[in-house]
Design a protein around this motif. Structure first.
Motif: not given
Lengths: 95, 611
Positions: B553-579
């Motif tokens: 991802y390029d958030f206005d010049g800040v590069i972020i790994s897409k698979l990282k976001v996917q992974r962390i959001l998935y983990i939070l969802e498994q624990a019911g903490l994604d919302n």
């Protein structure tokens, strides 16, 4: 693996290795103990400074027969190679 | 997990159906006019004048199958048409027109065409048969995999994933969908592994000290001098050895082609084998290895492979006997099964496993599921293998297979700058060289972009990467010099205790961070279900995907790994903490080395996204 500290590596190395590698890899260090010591001594002899970082990163070099390691280095100008490795340990991938 | 397995089963079933349909189409397409007009052609071959009885449309179809030019086909057709009319008149009006020799010669061109079509048909038939056979083999392999998955009493791994990969390449275009299917294979194997290892029982180790004379005699029988061993080695043999087993092991080493242990430093390996191995494991592993081009001499660099996994010694673990420090224990954990599974898996994928054993022996001994998952993660990041001149897959740095943090470290490099992805792609050993997202190397990389040092002095921002004449990017030596040996000239003075101060970076102030951290830090390193995770919030971020690399991802010049976001959001969802408040912001900035300004940018983007 306490023998590693006897070779002059820092006490932290055991924790670093345990954090990074599986038990099977650590067992290899036990099995290849004599060879590991020979490789460490060889690297000291040729003047490599950061043997500890090299050990933690490229453990497979230290479990190889020391003669294989020496043969690989002898294909190059050892002084130049050691200088480059001391500048950047990843240079060893070129050997 | 259940959904993933159902997805895999459906894909395999659909692929089998597609292959079967393809086979039918192949068979149908191989028909020619020779098949449709057999009687007419037989009559024609027997008597050229029977052309009078053959419909012109049939003649036209036969001529059109030839390789002649359009003009030649038309010319021949007109000629035959006129000759046919003559012959029909003879039949119907009792005229006696005779065909001239030239006309018969022209007419016989039809025979040449029939011969030409016949040859082509034979060649096509052979090609189709080969294709049909090949397709049938793929169907058979896929059916075997489907049976493996569907048999609930079965706990076998899917070892050969080639048929699945072949079907994916043929029938699936979308890369995301391909990844989902591949990872459902990993999940299935992971589940098998967990099932297999949940029923270990402890077997008490039975020890009776041996008589030294018996052991001396045994060693002598096989050409060894027991007294040549070091004192601790002798003690280990007498304490842990079993005379019958040792004799069998000696016999096996001799008969299976192992070299004699002539050097003193090799005797340690002999002692380890005598205490830990057994004839069945030795025979099984040597025979299995030989079929893959790995010979006994090579196996001496992977001794744990020659020891039965979950053997009696292994089950008691490395717990030492009273008075015998664990450090010196000769008990070695057996890895025969992981070794075999890893060898089978890698050789089925087309790797030269003998080469891997020689170059990176410890990678072949690791937990099989970990190896499979690291391989899967390697593919998920779009990395590729090289090919040897003999067509086998290879890589310059197989050590990535042993990484405990493959995805975490790869993410850090992706986020380290525009060349980060290229760098880690071409220097794969770094995923096991660096073990933590907090490693100083990432702070050094960050600092190299700064045009001021932490004292506010202007510096020239040279960036971390060097690219020599279009070659692959490498990191500057001063960036990677990190050990105690270089502490005095640490890059820009960055050390463990001042890294955030020097780089002026922050711990992102995120609500519920402690709760999120607890869940994420407990997540198993082996689990990779996140790869197939899909969420509307991720779709909303699609507009920030870097067009030059879809893994960023390029958030206005800040590069972020897409698979990282996917992974962390998935983990939070498994624990019911994604919302919770800041769940998405946490996923985006997790492990990112970031200053206040850039954090505020991302926070604003996330907040505005949800309006």
């Amino acid at each position: 693996m306490k023998y590693l500290i006897d070779t002059g590596l820092s006490p932290e190395i055991i924790k670093k290795l345990e954090a990074k590698y599986d038990e099977s890899t650590l067992d290899l260090l036990k099995i290849e103990r004599d060879n590991v010591i020979e490789v460490i001594n060889y690297f000291k002899e040729i003047g490599i400074k950061d043997i500890e970082s090299l050990f933690v990163t490229y453990i497979e070099i230290f479990t190889r027969d020391v003669d294989d390691v020496k043969n690989a280095f002898n294909k190059h100008n050892i002084k130049e190679v050691v200088e480059k490795i001391n500048d950047d340990i990843f240079y060893i991938e070129n050997i | 997990m259940f959904e993933d397995i159902e997805l895999l089963k459906k894909f395999i079933t659909d692929s089998i159906t597609n292959y079967e349909n393809e086979t039918e189409i192949l068979k149908e397409q191989n028909s020619s006019s020779l098949d449709n007009y057999k009687d007419e052609i037989i009559a024609l071959r027997n008597n050229i004048e029977s052309i009078a009885n053959i419909d012109l449309s049939i003649i036209k179809e036969i001529i059109n199958e030839s390789n002649k030019t359009i003009e030649e086909k038309e010319s021949l057709f007109e000629l035959i048409k006129s000759m046919k009319m003559l012959l029909e008149l003879n039949r119907e009006e009792n005229t006696t027109f005779k065909l001239t020799i030239n006309q018969i010669e022209e007419l016989s061109k039809l025979y040449d065409i029939l011969d030409e079509i016949n040859i082509k048909k034979q060649e096509d038939k052979k090609r189709v048969e080969q294709k049909v056979d090949s397709t049938k083999r793929e169907i058979s392999k896929l059916r075997k995999i489907l049976n493996t998955i569907e048999d609930q009493n079965n706990n076998e791994f899917i070892k050969d994933i080639n048929p699945i990969v072949n079907a994916l390449n043929k029938y699936v275009e979308d890369e995301e969908e391909k990844r989902k299917i591949l990872f459902s294979v990993m999940i299935y194997n992971d589940n098998c592994y967990n099932n297999k290892n949940s029923t270990d029982e402890l077997i008490p180790l039975n020890l009776t000290r041996l008589y030294i004379d018996d052991v001396r005699s045994l060693f002598k029988t096989y050409g060894y001098d027991f007294d040549q061993l070091k004192d601790n080695q002798k003690e280990d043999i007498l304490t842990y050895g079993d005379l019958v087993n040792m004799q069998e092991v000696f016999e096996c080493l001799k008969n299976l082609g192992f070299p004699k242990f002539t050097q003193k430093k090799q005797l340690n390996k002999l002692v380890i084998l005598l205490i830990n191995s057994d004839k069945n494991t030795l025979t099984d592993i040597v025979n299995h290895s030989k079929s893959k081009g790995i010979y006994p001499t090579d196996l001496l660099s992977v001794i744990p492979a020659l020891i039965e996994q979950n053997n009696a010694n292994g089950k008691i673990g490395k717990k030492s006997l009273p008075g015998h420090p664990e450090e010196d224990s000769p008990i070695i954990q057996g890895k025969s099964k992981d070794y075999k599974d890893n060898i089978d898996f890698l050789s089925a994928l087309g790797f030269d496993v003998a080469d891997i054993v020689k170059r990176c022996s410890h990678s072949i001994l690791i937990n099989h599921v970990k190896l499979v998952n690291n391989y899967g993660k390697f593919l998920s990041y779009g990395f590729k293998f090289d090919q040897t001149p003999t067509g086998e897959l290879t890589h310059s740095a197989f050590t990535f297979l042993v990484s405990n943090n493959f995805d975490v470290i790869t993410d850090q490099f992706i986020e380290s700058g525009p060349y980060g992805y290229e760098y880690i792609k071409n220097n794969m050993s770094r995923v096991s060289a660096f073990t933590s997202p907090d490693d100083l190397v990432f702070y050094n990389i960050y600092a190299s972009y700064m045009d001021e040092d932490y004292l506010g002095r202007k510096v020239i921002p040279e960036g971390p990467f060097v690219i020599d004449n279009g070659s692959k990017p490498r990191l500057r030596g001063e960036i990677t010099r990190l050990s105690a040996a270089h502490r005095d000239n640490a890059y820009r003075g960055i050390q463990k205790d001042n890294k955030q101060e020097v780089t002026m970076t922050i711990d992102p102030p995120i609500s519920n961070k402690e709760q999120f951290d607890e869940v994420v830090n407990e997540y198993s390193e082996y689990e990779i279900e996140y790869i197939s995770f899909a969420d509307d919030r991720l779709k909303e971020l699609d507009k920030y995907i870097d067009s030059s690399n879809p893994l960023r991802y390029d958030f206005d010049g800040v590069i972020i790994s897409k698979l990282k976001v996917q992974r962390i959001l998935y983990i939070l969802e498994q624990a019911g903490l994604d919302n919770l408040e800041d769940s998405l912001l946490y996923a985006i900035t997790y492990n990112t080395i970031i200053n206040q300004e850039n954090f505020d940018k991302i926070k604003k983007i996330v907040k505005n996204r949800s309006k």
